[in-house]
Design a protein around this motif. Structure first.
Motif, PDB file in Angstrom:
ATOM      1  N   ARG A   1       0.806  -1.219   0.000  1.00 41.11           N
ATOM      2  CA  ARG A   1       0.000   0.000   0.000  1.00 41.11           C
ATOM      3  C   ARG A   1       0.843   1.276   0.000  1.00 41.11           C
ATOM      4  N   GLN A   2       1.856   1.359   0.817  1.00 40.11           N
ATOM      5  CA  GLN A   2       2.621   2.610   0.939  1.00 40.11           C
ATOM      6  C   GLN A   2       3.770   2.629  -0.067  1.00 40.11           C
ATOM      7  N   LEU A   3       3.358   2.616  -1.339  1.00 42.18           N
ATOM      8  CA  LEU A   3       4.291   2.601  -2.456  1.00 42.18           C
ATOM      9  C   LEU A   3       3.966   3.762  -3.391  1.00 42.18           C
ATOM     10  N   LEU A   4       4.942   4.169  -4.150  1.00 41.63           N
ATOM     11  CA  LEU A   4       4.740   5.224  -5.140  1.00 41.63           C
ATOM     12  C   LEU A   4       5.543   4.924  -6.393  1.00 41.63           C
ATOM     13  N   ASP A   5       5.098   5.505  -7.491  1.00 40.05           N
ATOM     14  CA  ASP A   5       5.825   5.451  -8.758  1.00 40.05           C
ATOM     15  C   ASP A   5       6.261   6.863  -9.124  1.00 40.05           C
ATOM     16  N   VAL A   6       7.464   6.979  -9.644  1.00 41.24           N
ATOM     17  CA  VAL A   6       7.984   8.267 -10.099  1.00 41.24           C
ATOM     18  C   VAL A   6       8.074   8.241 -11.616  1.00 41.24           C
ATOM     19  N   TYR A   7       7.558   9.290 -12.245  1.00 42.89           N
ATOM     20  CA  TYR A   7       7.589   9.419 -13.696  1.00 42.89           C
ATOM     21  C   TYR A   7       8.417  10.652 -14.057  1.00 42.89           C
ATOM     22  N   THR A   8       9.390  10.448 -14.918  1.00 47.79           N
ATOM     23  CA  THR A   8      10.262  11.549 -15.319  1.00 47.79           C
ATOM     24  C   THR A   8      10.375  11.587 -16.841  1.00 47.79           C
ATOM     25  N   PRO A   9      10.623  12.768 -17.416  1.00 41.86           N
ATOM     26  CA  PRO A   9      10.903  12.821 -18.852  1.00 41.86           C
ATOM     27  C   PRO A   9      12.205  12.073 -19.151  1.00 41.86           C
ATOM     28  N   ARG A  10      12.251  11.359 -20.262  1.00 44.23           N
ATOM     29  CA  ARG A  10      13.490  10.668 -20.635  1.00 44.23           C
ATOM     30  C   ARG A  10      14.586  11.664 -21.002  1.00 44.23           C
ATOM     31  N   GLN A  11      14.194  12.786 -21.546  1.00 42.39           N
ATOM     32  CA  GLN A  11      15.164  13.815 -21.892  1.00 42.39           C
ATOM     33  C   GLN A  11      14.798  15.095 -21.157  1.00 42.39           C
ATOM     34  N   ARG A  12      15.725  15.638 -20.445  1.00 41.75           N
ATOM     35  CA  ARG A  12      15.471  16.881 -19.727  1.00 41.75           C
ATOM     36  C   ARG A  12      16.765  17.674 -19.627  1.00 41.75           C
ATOM     37  N   GLY A  13      16.606  18.971 -19.425  1.00 44.79           N
ATOM     38  CA  GLY A  13      17.749  19.843 -19.294  1.00 44.79           C
ATOM     39  C   GLY A  13      18.320  19.810 -17.889  1.00 44.79           C
ATOM     40  N   PRO A  14      19.283  20.685 -17.630  1.00 46.09           N
ATOM     41  CA  PRO A  14      19.940  20.678 -16.320  1.00 46.09           C
ATOM     42  C   PRO A  14      19.089  21.251 -15.200  1.00 46.09           C
ATOM     43  N   ALA A  15      18.082  22.054 -15.532  1.00 45.41           N
ATOM     44  CA  ALA A  15      17.276  22.697 -14.491  1.00 45.41           C
ATOM     45  C   ALA A  15      16.299  21.694 -13.876  1.00 45.41           C
ATOM     46  N   PRO A  16      16.126  21.714 -12.556  1.00 48.96           N
ATOM     47  CA  PRO A  16      15.152  20.813 -11.921  1.00 48.96           C
ATOM     48  C   PRO A  16      13.731  21.151 -12.346  1.00 48.96           C
ATOM     49  N   LEU A  17      12.888  20.135 -12.386  1.00 47.77           N
ATOM     50  CA  LEU A  17      11.528  20.268 -12.891  1.00 47.77           C
ATOM     51  C   LEU A  17      10.517  20.343 -11.748  1.00 47.77           C
ATOM     52  N   PRO A  18       9.369  20.978 -11.990  1.00 42.26           N
ATOM     53  CA  PRO A  18       8.313  20.982 -10.976  1.00 42.26           C
ATOM     54  C   PRO A  18       7.801  19.562 -10.737  1.00 42.26           C
ATOM     55  N   VAL A  19       7.201  19.360  -9.571  1.00 44.03           N
ATOM     56  CA  VAL A  19       6.790  18.031  -9.125  1.00 44.03           C
ATOM     57  C   VAL A  19       5.298  18.049  -8.784  1.00 44.03           C
ATOM     58  N   VAL A  20       4.567  17.055  -9.259  1.00 42.98           N
ATOM     59  CA  VAL A  20       3.154  16.897  -8.908  1.00 42.98           C
ATOM     60  C   VAL A  20       2.961  15.514  -8.288  1.00 42.98           C
ATOM     61  N   VAL A  21       2.429  15.485  -7.074  1.00 47.96           N
ATOM     62  CA  VAL A  21       2.081  14.238  -6.401  1.00 47.96           C
ATOM     63  C   VAL A  21       0.596  13.981  -6.634  1.00 47.96           C
ATOM     64  N   PHE A  22       0.269  12.856  -7.278  1.00 46.54           N
ATOM     65  CA  PHE A  22      -1.125  12.526  -7.584  1.00 46.54           C
ATOM     66  C   PHE A  22      -1.672  11.507  -6.591  1.00 46.54           C
ATOM     67  N   ILE A  23      -2.879  11.813  -6.038  1.00 42.71           N
ATOM     68  CA  ILE A  23      -3.542  10.952  -5.060  1.00 42.71           C
ATOM     69  C   ILE A  23      -4.828  10.419  -5.692  1.00 42.71           C
ATOM     70  N   HIS A  24      -4.943   9.109  -5.807  1.00 45.86           N
ATOM     71  CA  HIS A  24      -6.107   8.512  -6.468  1.00 45.86           C
ATOM     72  C   HIS A  24      -7.347   8.570  -5.576  1.00 45.86           C
ATOM     73  N   GLY A  25      -8.503   8.469  -6.230  1.00 49.12           N
ATOM     74  CA  GLY A  25      -9.761   8.353  -5.510  1.00 49.12           C
ATOM     75  C   GLY A  25     -10.170   6.898  -5.368  1.00 49.12           C
ATOM     76  N   GLY A  26     -11.446   6.689  -4.999  1.00 47.52           N
ATOM     77  CA  GLY A  26     -11.938   5.331  -4.809  1.00 47.52           C
ATOM     78  C   GLY A  26     -12.749   5.161  -3.547  1.00 47.52           C
ATOM     79  N   SER A  27     -13.429   6.227  -3.109  1.00 50.52           N
ATOM     80  CA  SER A  27     -14.348   6.158  -1.978  1.00 50.52           C
ATOM     81  C   SER A  27     -13.663   5.805  -0.663  1.00 50.52           C
ATOM     82  N   TRP A  28     -12.361   6.054  -0.579  1.00 50.48           N
ATOM     83  CA  TRP A  28     -11.573   5.781   0.627  1.00 50.48           C
ATOM     84  C   TRP A  28     -11.445   4.291   0.938  1.00 50.48           C
ATOM     85  N   ASN A  29     -11.944   3.422   0.029  1.00 56.43           N
ATOM     86  CA  ASN A  29     -11.830   1.990   0.289  1.00 56.43           C
ATOM     87  C   ASN A  29     -11.360   1.195  -0.925  1.00 56.43           C
TER      88      ASN A  29
END
Length: 294
Positions: free
Chosen positions: A50-78
């Motif tokens: 349950r307490q796992l996450l996946d990280v998605y990154t562009p395969r090609q990116r420049g030297p500057a760090p990128l903004p980050v979005v954490v996505f939380i799924h729904g499902g009626s809390w169950n």
């Protein structure tokens, strides 16, 4: 606000799986690092898978760090899992964002306070480790649909969820709420207007004080981060009403949230539309986080 509304009916889950299966043809410019644990197995709160996450990154990116979005799924809390929403992670990565898509513990094993704690710990992990994946720990945003939207709003407004884990301040810079559920469970559970509403006493318990503390409506302040709210024009009245009141609450403390009603959209299509890269949610999100669309 029945389970059929906020949960994942079999047909919808099947459609999500089809979207996941077809994502690779249109989102190849991304890389997925899957099943990263954000709670160690030695922790008393740990639950296998349950307490796992996946990280998605562009395969090609420049030297500057990128903004980050954490996505939380729904499902009626169950119900629900990060594995159903990889298409969101890939779309965000394709557009210059490091995406972190998380799973968390669910009812009936735990209640919403523990779910919120899991989500907060995932954000804490993100601030500590995302730089290794090209993300900027100073630009972390949260996003959620349905029950996940309510949890995202709670994280953005309830600073003590982070101070308890040693952070001096709330690290969330902004929140994107997609047809959010649970913004005001105190009001909802006091009224019990819809058949089957008693089921929500499983994730929220019987104590009105807990209903209040797990509702973002009551933790909004002038220092809360920026919000983007998206509401389906044909979604459930409880979501329409609570979202409108949440907007009013933000305005009352001096905030100016973006509030968009999408005509004709029902609850589940509000998240399914995120399969398409150029929809309005991504357009506004990219502006908020300071990313450049691909």
């Amino acid at each position: 606000m029945r389970l059929l509304r906020y949960g994942l009916p079999a047909a919808v889950a099947g459609l999500l799986l089809l979207l996941v299966a077809g994502e690779y043809a249109v989102a190849r410019p991304s890389r997925r690092i899957r099943d990263v644990a954000y709670v160690p197995a030695t922790d008393s709160a740990y639950r296998v898978g349950r307490q796992l996450l996946d990280v998605y990154t562009p395969r090609q990116r420049g030297p500057a760090p990128l903004p980050v979005v954490v996505f939380i799924h729904g499902g009626s809390w169950n119900s629900g899992s990060k594995n159903l929403y990889s298409f969101i992670g890939r779309r965000l990565a394709k557009q210059g964002v490091v995406a972190v898509v998380i799973s968390y513990r669910l009812a009936p094993q735990v209640r919403v306070p523990q779910m919120a704690d899991d989500c907060a710990r995932a954000v804490v992990w993100t601030t500590q480790h995302v730089a290794a994946y090209g993300g900027d720990p100073q630009r972390v945003f949260v996003m959620g649909h349905s029950a996940g939207g309510g949890l995202a709003a709670l994280l953005a407004t309830k600073n003590e969820l982070f101070t308890r884990w040693g952070l001096a301040h709330n690290p969330i810079r902004g929140a994107i709420l997609d047809d959010p559920a649970g913004l005001d469970m105190l009001d909802y559970l006091q009224k019990m207007e819809y058949p089957g509403d008693e089921q929500y006493l499983v994730p929220f318990g019987n104590d009105p004080a807990v209903w209040r503390t797990t509702s973002a409506m009551y933790s909004v302040s002038a220092s809360s981060p920026t919000f983007l709210l998206f509401v389906g024009g044909d979604t459930y009245p409880s979501i329409q009403n609570s979202s409108a009141r949440f907007r009013e609450r933000l305005q009352a403390v001096g905030q100016q949230p973006s509030y968009t009603v999408l005509p004709g959209k029902k609850h589940i299509p509000m998240v399914l539309q995120l399969y398409w890269q150029h929809n309005i949610i991504y357009q506004q999100l990219l502006k908020m986080v300071g990313a450049k669309a691909g």
